[in-house]
Design a protein around this motif. Structure first.
Motif, PDB file in Angstrom:
ATOM      1  N   ASP A   1      29.628 110.960 -14.515  1.00 17.64           N
ATOM      2  CA  ASP A   1      29.920 111.713 -15.731  1.00 17.64           C
ATOM      3  C   ASP A   1      29.717 110.781 -16.928  1.00 17.64           C
ATOM      4  O   ASP A   1      29.255 109.647 -16.772  1.00 17.64           O
ATOM      5  CB  ASP A   1      31.339 112.301 -15.697  1.00 17.64           C
ATOM      6  CG  ASP A   1      32.429 111.240 -15.570  1.00 17.64           C
ATOM      7  OD1 ASP A   1      32.183 110.071 -15.946  1.00 17.64           O
ATOM      8  OD2 ASP A   1      33.530 111.575 -15.100  1.00 17.64           O
ATOM      9  N   SER A   2      30.052 111.239 -18.117  1.00 18.39           N
ATOM     10  CA  SER A   2      29.761 110.472 -19.331  1.00 18.39           C
ATOM     11  C   SER A   2      30.988 109.809 -19.943  1.00 18.39           C
ATOM     12  O   SER A   2      30.990 109.479 -21.133  1.00 18.39           O
ATOM     13  CB  SER A   2      29.102 111.392 -20.369  1.00 18.39           C
ATOM     14  OG  SER A   2      27.886 111.918 -19.866  1.00 18.39           O
TER      15      SER A   2
ATOM     16  N   ASP B   1      24.536 108.418 -16.583  1.00 14.67           N
ATOM     17  CA  ASP B   1      24.916 109.817 -16.766  1.00 14.67           C
ATOM     18  C   ASP B   1      23.681 110.705 -16.891  1.00 14.67           C
ATOM     19  O   ASP B   1      22.546 110.219 -16.802  1.00 14.67           O
ATOM     20  CB  ASP B   1      25.878 109.984 -17.950  1.00 14.67           C
ATOM     21  CG  ASP B   1      25.213 109.747 -19.304  1.00 14.67           C
ATOM     22  OD1 ASP B   1      23.970 109.636 -19.369  1.00 14.67           O
ATOM     23  OD2 ASP B   1      25.946 109.693 -20.314  1.00 14.67           O
TER      24      ASP B   1
END
Length: 417
Positions: free
Chosen positions: A105-106, A140
């Motif tokens: 994820d970021s 990401d």
């Protein structure tokens, strides 16, 4: 051919000489008839050095750019280790997390792995190469480099082992296994031959630095056999496995502690439905994790609400609470950073009574006051004054008969990279 994933922490690769030693261990595993994937951390102290360098430029460096910078530490190590393996006569290929498509994820600095497409690793293994992968990092969906947080190399190793269907994941560090507690605090601590995933998860979450929590979660979820071993000494280490119903479990497997706790108390808030949510909501929205929670019995329609957070989040949390103090109708907000959390862990608690009373009596005998208590099926945690930490650990270690009378343990310092 069996596949072994090995992970070496920062202390294990802390110098050119140690990297060459790691290369020899990796080659020995390869020559024993195994395919080998190696995950490494940055050299000891490098992540701290890079962090300080970034803060010299900007006291609050942008998270995206900081991740870009910190990821370079592991890139140095993978290149050096691949060179060392080639120098010793075996083919090797090194990759960053992005190159083996560890997708996350970021959330910079605390990214979570979402997917691994390790085709390039599989192809190299087919060609007989030893594959070296940078731990702690990924990429990401936008292509930005992300990092997994302290200890993230453990998670990289276990996640790769799961994705590749490895036969075993070996975590090499500067200790020769999982101990009943930190031997630097209790000299009679002893190494455990085995411990369950559930116990290890509790130990990791409660302050043990041997393995990162997410690494243990991955291993348990995907049934990855996990073993903690020493880089510097041969030995069986500690096997982390599932609970075996045919074996008698010890009452207590270990004592964990966490020095990174801080306590905050909101005094005199109205004792009414929803008050806990109104206090903790803004804290949660700030991405601050709350640990132990205690709400006192109401007096005159008012109550006190106490909870703990990581010490690094203390000032931020205190500021949030002070900002909503009037809105809550609270009398006062105050905190304490001089506390620690001390915990007993053991699956044997499920079938044995009296663990809590023995714990409390042992601490009381040493004059140690308990400020907060939290329990689950296999653990009991208490908050105490930090000056009593070592005394408390030793008292409990003796009270629950965990002492090894012949223990002679020498540890340079545990690495969680």
């Amino acid at each position: 051919m069996p596949l072994i994933v090995q992970k070496y922490g920062g202390t294990s690769v802390g110098s050119i000489e140690r990297i060459e030693d790691v290369a020899r261990k990796v080659i020995k595993t390869k020559e024993a008839g195994n395919n080998v994937v190696v995950v490494v951390s940055a050299m000891s102290g490098e992540t701290n050095r890079l962090t300080e360098l970034a803060k010299q430029m900007n006291p609050n460096p942008p998270a995206r750019e900081l991740d870009m910078m910190l990821s370079t530490g592991e890139q140095v190590t993978i290149a050096l280790l691949a060179m060392a393996i080639e120098k010793q006569g075996h083919a090797a290929r090194c990759y960053t997390g992005a190159q083996v498509r560890i997708l996350t994820d970021s959330v910079h600095s605390k990214a979570r792995i979402q997917e691994i497409d390790a085709k390039v690793v599989t192809e190299d293994l087919k060609e007989g190469r030893i594959v070296v992968v940078a731990g702690f990092q990924g990429m990401d969906s936008s292509g930005a480099i992300t990092t997994l947080g302290r200890g993230g190399s453990d998670t990289t190793a276990v996640a790769l082992a799961a994705a590749l269907g490895a036969d075993e994941c070996e975590i090499y560090t500067d200790v020769d296994g999982v101990y009943t507690t930190d031997p630097r605090v209790a000299s009679k601590a002893r190494r455990l031959d085995r411990i369950t995933f559930e116990e290890m998860l509790e130990m990791a979450s409660l302050g043990s630095k041997i393995l990162q929590i997410r690494a243990v979660e991955f291993a348990g979820k995907y049934h990855v056999p996990l073993r903690v071993r020493s880089t510097f000494d041969d030995g069986p280490g500690t096997l982390i496995t599932y609970e075996d119903e045919n074996m008698e479990e010890p009452l207590i497997s270990g004592i964990a502690f966490n020095r990174d706790e801080a306590k905050l108390t909101v005094l005199g808030v109205p004792d009414q439905p929803g008050i806990a949510g109104r206090i903790l909501g803004p804290v949660s929205e700030a991405n601050i994790e709350v640990d132990m929670i205690v709400q006192n019995i109401s007096q005159s329609g008012l109550t006190d609400f106490t909870f703990t957070v990581h010490r690094n989040d203390y000032e931020k949390t205190l500021k949030i609470l002070q900002g909503i103090n009037d809105e809550l109708g609270a009398r006062e907000v105050y905190g304490d950073t001089k506390i620690v959390k001390l915990s007993l862990v053991g699956v044997g608690m499920r079938s044995h009574a009296g663990v809590a009373s023995t714990m409390f009596e042992a601490l009381a005998k040493e004059g140690i006051n308990i400020q907060m208590i939290s329990t689950s099926e296999i653990k009991i945690s208490v908050v105490i004054d930090e000056k009593y930490l070592e005394l408390g650990v030793r008292a409990l270690h003796t009270a629950f008969e965990l002492d090894d009378e012949d223990a002679q343990v020498s540890i340079e310092g545990k690495s969680s990279d």
